[in-house]
Motif scaffolding. Structure first.
Motif, PDB file in Angstrom:
ATOM      1  N   LEU A 129     -11.091 -32.736  60.686  1.00 49.71           N
ATOM      2  CA  LEU A 129     -10.999 -33.440  61.992  1.00 49.71           C
ATOM      3  C   LEU A 129     -11.634 -34.981  61.050  1.00 49.71           C
ATOM      4  CD1 LEU A 129     -12.720 -34.750  64.100  1.00 49.71           C
ATOM      5  CD2 LEU A 129     -14.754 -34.749  62.627  1.00 49.71           C
ATOM      6  N   ARG A 156      -8.778 -36.703  71.854  1.00 54.52           N
ATOM      7  CA  ARG A 156      -7.849 -37.494  70.949  1.00 54.52           C
ATOM      8  C   ARG A 156      -6.634 -37.877  71.843  1.00 54.52           C
ATOM      9  NH1 ARG A 156      -7.667 -31.137  71.609  1.00 54.52           N
ATOM     10  NH2 ARG A 156      -7.999 -30.646  69.228  1.00 54.52           N
ATOM     11  N   ILE A 169      -9.960 -39.467  67.880  1.00 53.71           N
ATOM     12  CA  ILE A 169     -10.228 -38.370  66.495  1.00 53.71           C
ATOM     13  C   ILE A 169      -8.352 -38.096  66.436  1.00 53.71           C
ATOM     14  CG2 ILE A 169     -12.532 -37.840  67.313  1.00 53.71           C
ATOM     15  CD1 ILE A 169     -11.695 -35.281  68.954  1.00 53.71           C
ATOM     16  N   VAL A 170      -8.441 -37.011  64.931  1.00 50.91           N
ATOM     17  CA  VAL A 170      -7.736 -36.073  64.895  1.00 50.91           C
ATOM     18  C   VAL A 170      -7.704 -35.235  64.428  1.00 50.91           C
ATOM     19  CG1 VAL A 170      -5.525 -35.689  64.111  1.00 50.91           C
ATOM     20  CG2 VAL A 170      -5.988 -37.927  64.294  1.00 50.91           C
ATOM     21  N   LEU A 171      -7.712 -34.575  65.772  1.00 54.36           N
ATOM     22  CA  LEU A 171      -8.451 -32.267  65.253  1.00 54.36           C
ATOM     23  C   LEU A 171      -7.397 -31.815  65.171  1.00 54.36           C
ATOM     24  CD1 LEU A 171     -10.956 -31.135  65.035  1.00 54.36           C
ATOM     25  CD2 LEU A 171     -11.465 -30.538  67.002  1.00 54.36           C
ATOM     26  N   LYS A 172      -7.067 -30.879  63.852  1.00 57.12           N
ATOM     27  CA  LYS A 172      -6.162 -29.756  63.814  1.00 57.12           C
ATOM     28  C   LYS A 172      -6.661 -28.997  62.957  1.00 57.12           C
ATOM     29  CE  LYS A 172      -2.077 -33.128  63.113  1.00 57.12           C
ATOM     30  NZ  LYS A 172      -1.225 -33.016  62.409  1.00 57.12           N
ATOM     31  N   LEU A 184     -11.844 -33.111  74.849  1.00 61.20           N
ATOM     32  CA  LEU A 184     -12.285 -33.245  73.309  1.00 61.20           C
ATOM     33  C   LEU A 184      -9.896 -33.673  73.355  1.00 61.20           C
ATOM     34  CD1 LEU A 184     -12.687 -29.901  71.398  1.00 61.20           C
ATOM     35  CD2 LEU A 184     -13.056 -32.428  70.192  1.00 61.20           C
ATOM     36  N   GLN A 185      -9.659 -33.368  74.289  1.00 68.49           N
ATOM     37  CA  GLN A 185      -8.352 -33.725  74.881  1.00 68.49           C
ATOM     38  C   GLN A 185      -8.359 -35.596  75.289  1.00 68.49           C
ATOM     39  OE1 GLN A 185      -6.300 -32.381  74.040  1.00 68.49           O
ATOM     40  NE2 GLN A 185      -6.188 -30.133  74.448  1.00 68.49           N
TER      41      GLN A 185
END
Length: 250
Positions: free
Chosen positions: A214, A202, A207-210, A198-199
């Motif tokens: 998503l 990012r 992707i932007v995952l907060k 995931l890092q």
């Protein structure tokens, strides 16, 4: 109202007012609401009904005797869990919730009667079953051939496009309620590996995952990086152009 289910079936074919009314009546037969991390059905249960996810996320999984779990499918709003399961005597897998879930229990007799009276519904249900099998094949390829980054990116593309098809995305954004442990169990990776992957996604701006949100800023770029082509989802709308649908022979 089974709006997500109706919208999903209409990716394949045009439903008449009578078709839609029949499906709404079926869905209203028996509604259940369960919390997160609960089983809807367990392996070994009798295959007596079909579950339709109306709201929330669930998964199909197999669990080994030592507790290790493999998630083999994600169920999103509008998904039927094993449409023709009634031909089997018992469940050979479990279906559990990932979030709070509202679902309809549809008896095999009720669903069969509706499908028999409405050829378009029968065709759409077979399309849905075949797409589910196609997704399962793609997951096998994911586990066997793609790298960790491709594997996870491919899953995120699939989920986003499936949600988009039933109206559950906003622009380039969708809700992703799965934990890293869920993703690990689906991808055949450790949670540490999922976190690192995931890092990487990012860091590359794919992707932007907060939290549970998503964002995919450039879906085409993520598809290219993940070796993703959506053909296995069969969303080409061929059935929508049919003026008449003949019932399938069973």
């Amino acid at each position: 109202m089974p709006r997500h289910f109706l919208r999903k079936l209409e990716l394949f074919t045009r439903l008449s007012a009578a078709d839609r009314q029949a499906l709404e009546g079926v869905v209203g037969e028996k509604l259940r609401r369960v919390g997160p991390r609960e089983d809807i059905v367990r392996e070994g249960d009798s295959a007596s009904h079909v579950s339709l996810i109306l709201d929330g996320w669930a998964c199909r999984y197999k669990q080994l005797e030592d507790g290790r779990r493999q998630i083999v499918a994600f169920f999103l709003p509008g998904d039927l869990c094993d449409t023709f399961i009634d031909v089997l005597r018992e469940m050979d897998q479990s279906i559990g919730t990932l979030t709070p879930v509202t679902f309809a229990e549809i008896s095999r007799d009720t669903l069969g009667a509706v499908a028999a009276r409405h050829p378009r519904i029968m065709q759409a249900l077979w399309w849905d079953t075949l797409v589910s099998a196609s997704i399962q094949r793609e997951w096998t390829v994911n586990l066997g051939q793609r790298s960790a980054t491709e594997r996870l990116g491919h899953l995120l593309c699939e989920v986003f496009i499936r949600l988009q098809g039933v109206g559950l995305t906003e622009g380039d954004h969708c809700v992703l309620p799965t934990t890293q442990a869920d993703l690990a169990d689906a991808m055949g990776l450790s949670t540490v590996h999922i976190n690192r992957t995931l890092q990487e996604l990012r860091g590359s701006g794919l992707i932007v995952l907060k939290g549970r949100n998503l964002t995919i800023p450039d879906l085409a770029a993520l598809q290219a990086a993940s070796l993703f082509t959506p053909n296995y989802l069969h969303l080409d709308h061929v059935g929508r152009h049919l003026d008449a649908v003949e019932p399938l022979a069973v």
